[in-house]
Design a protein around this motif. Structure first.
Motif, PDB file in Angstrom:
ATOM      1  N   HIS A 138      36.856  22.125  43.961  1.00 21.09           N
ATOM      2  CA  HIS A 138      36.566  21.466  45.313  1.00 21.09           C
ATOM      3  C   HIS A 138      35.507  22.525  46.234  1.00 21.09           C
ATOM      4  O   HIS A 138      34.954  21.745  47.011  1.00 21.09           O
ATOM      5  CB  HIS A 138      37.789  21.175  46.169  1.00 21.09           C
ATOM      6  N   GLU A 170      30.706  20.023  49.731  1.00 16.26           N
ATOM      7  CA  GLU A 170      31.401  19.121  49.072  1.00 16.26           C
ATOM      8  C   GLU A 170      30.726  18.193  48.186  1.00 16.26           C
ATOM      9  O   GLU A 170      31.112  17.694  47.176  1.00 16.26           O
ATOM     10  CB  GLU A 170      32.309  18.467  50.084  1.00 16.26           C
ATOM     11  N   SER A 206      35.664  14.156  49.003  1.00 17.68           N
ATOM     12  CA  SER A 206      36.617  14.129  50.045  1.00 17.68           C
ATOM     13  C   SER A 206      37.156  15.320  50.718  1.00 17.68           C
ATOM     14  O   SER A 206      37.730  14.857  51.981  1.00 17.68           O
ATOM     15  CB  SER A 206      37.752  12.936  49.492  1.00 17.68           C
ATOM     16  N   THR A 207      36.902  16.279  50.422  1.00 14.34           N
ATOM     17  CA  THR A 207      37.667  17.350  51.099  1.00 14.34           C
ATOM     18  C   THR A 207      36.734  17.804  52.169  1.00 14.34           C
ATOM     19  O   THR A 207      37.307  18.521  53.135  1.00 14.34           O
ATOM     20  CB  THR A 207      37.442  18.772  50.053  1.00 14.34           C
ATOM     21  N   SER A 247      39.257  10.340  53.020  1.00 11.12           N
ATOM     22  CA  SER A 247      39.726  10.089  51.719  1.00 11.12           C
ATOM     23  C   SER A 247      40.206   8.758  51.515  1.00 11.12           C
ATOM     24  O   SER A 247      40.678   7.893  52.181  1.00 11.12           O
ATOM     25  CB  SER A 247      41.053  10.957  51.794  1.00 11.12           C
ATOM     26  N   LYS A 271      42.603  17.603  50.000  1.00 13.66           N
ATOM     27  CA  LYS A 271      42.079  17.776  51.053  1.00 13.66           C
ATOM     28  C   LYS A 271      43.196  18.658  51.908  1.00 13.66           C
ATOM     29  O   LYS A 271      42.977  19.690  52.639  1.00 13.66           O
ATOM     30  CB  LYS A 271      41.846  16.522  51.821  1.00 13.66           C
ATOM     31  N   LYS A 287      42.067  18.135  58.581  1.00 13.38           N
ATOM     32  CA  LYS A 287      41.872  17.507  57.295  1.00 13.38           C
ATOM     33  C   LYS A 287      43.191  16.425  57.017  1.00 13.38           C
ATOM     34  O   LYS A 287      43.029  15.587  56.299  1.00 13.38           O
ATOM     35  CB  LYS A 287      42.312  18.726  56.309  1.00 13.38           C
ATOM     36  N   SER A 326      42.778  12.474  55.697  1.00 13.61           N
ATOM     37  CA  SER A 326      43.295  12.612  54.254  1.00 13.61           C
ATOM     38  C   SER A 326      43.997  11.158  53.829  1.00 13.61           C
ATOM     39  O   SER A 326      44.233  10.839  52.712  1.00 13.61           O
ATOM     40  CB  SER A 326      44.532  13.634  54.338  1.00 13.61           C
TER      41      SER A 326
END
Length: 263
Positions: A106, A118, A157-158, A164, A173, A238, A242
């Motif tokens: 990641h 990312e 997606s992090t 996400s 994440k 996050k 998520s």
């Protein structure tokens, strides 16, 4: 309440014992020169040049252990991985592999630059993932491609602002945000970085994962209230993107006192 476990570098060992595919992937990655040099370069850019917290191999392993712990706890509450629902994986082992690989990759984009790391990380991970997955699934090209794309999706997606699309991506994440204990900030702090990010990270003594009224209860133990900044500005955002917010509870404690945190 299910067992409370601490987020630390050794947590991954529990899951390496449990998941054979994850253990094999870890062995392959440990010998892959390109992966190991890129994750080292990620730390050179992030820590030595930008004075950020650790983004290297130790952070990757901490995130992997935390992510697989969250993964297992969601399973216990009958929450099905997206890769199983959409048939991009055919077993829980394969879903765990997606979580593990995305955790390990990641931050690899930091080896190029912090900006858009990312997206860059998702793209530059492809040849390494192809090598790893060819060893794991030598006769099934279709499976290799699907799992590779799920991993790349989770890596991208992090990014804080990216929503996400999968349970697996959301897990990675959130797990990334759980690595906030004070050890991460010591090196940049010694190098002279004493902004709010460094000071708040230094105030977090321990992070644990448990289960109770929610499948995932993240407990943050602080020596002073500055640690709340880490929750509100890093972990909280996050969680919000998520897709896992309904399943997560965050508690913050200082000397036994519980803080109400908003994010």
């Amino acid at each position: 309440m299910l067992e409370e476990v601490e987020v630390n570098p050794s947590l991954i060992n529990k899951h390496l014992e449990k998941y054979e595919l994850v253990r094999k992937a870890n062995e392959i990655l440990s010998k892959d020169t390109e992966y190991n040099v890129l994750i080292e370069m990620a730390n050179i850019n992030a820590v030595k040049r930008l004075l950020y917290n650790d983004h290297g191999p130790v952070h990757a392993r901490i995130v992997a252990g935390s992510a697989l712990e969250i993964f297992d706890r969601l399973l216990k509450y009958n929450i099905t991985p997206t890769s199983i629902v959409h048939k991009t994986a055919s077993s829980i082992e394969e879903s765990a592999l997606i979580v593990f690989l995305a955790s390990m990759f990641h931050d690899i984009g930091n080896s190029v630059h912090r900006a858009n790391h990312e997206l860059v990380g998702a793209l530059i991970s492809r040849p390494i993932l192809d090598r790893v997955l060819r060893r794991l699934f030598p006769k099934d090209k279709r499976k290799r491609i699907m799992i590779r794309q799920e991993v790349m999706n989770a890596v991208y997606s992090t990014a804080m602002e990216v929503q996400s699309l999968t349970i697996e991506g959301g897990i990675v994440k959130v797990a990334d945000g759980t690595d906030m204990a004070m050890g991460r900030a010591r090196y940049p702090y010694r190098m002279g970085k004493n902004d709010m990010h460094a000071l708040s990270a230094l105030s977090v003594q321990k992070v644990t994962i448990a289960s109770d009224e929610k499948p995932v209860v993240i407990n943050i133990y602080m020596k002073d209230s500055a640690g709340v900044f880490q929750i509100e500005q890093v972990l909280g955002p996050k969680i919000n993107t998520s897709g896992l917010k309904p399943y997560i509870l965050v508690n913050a404690y200082q000397n036994g006192r519980r803080y109400n945190v908003e994010y």
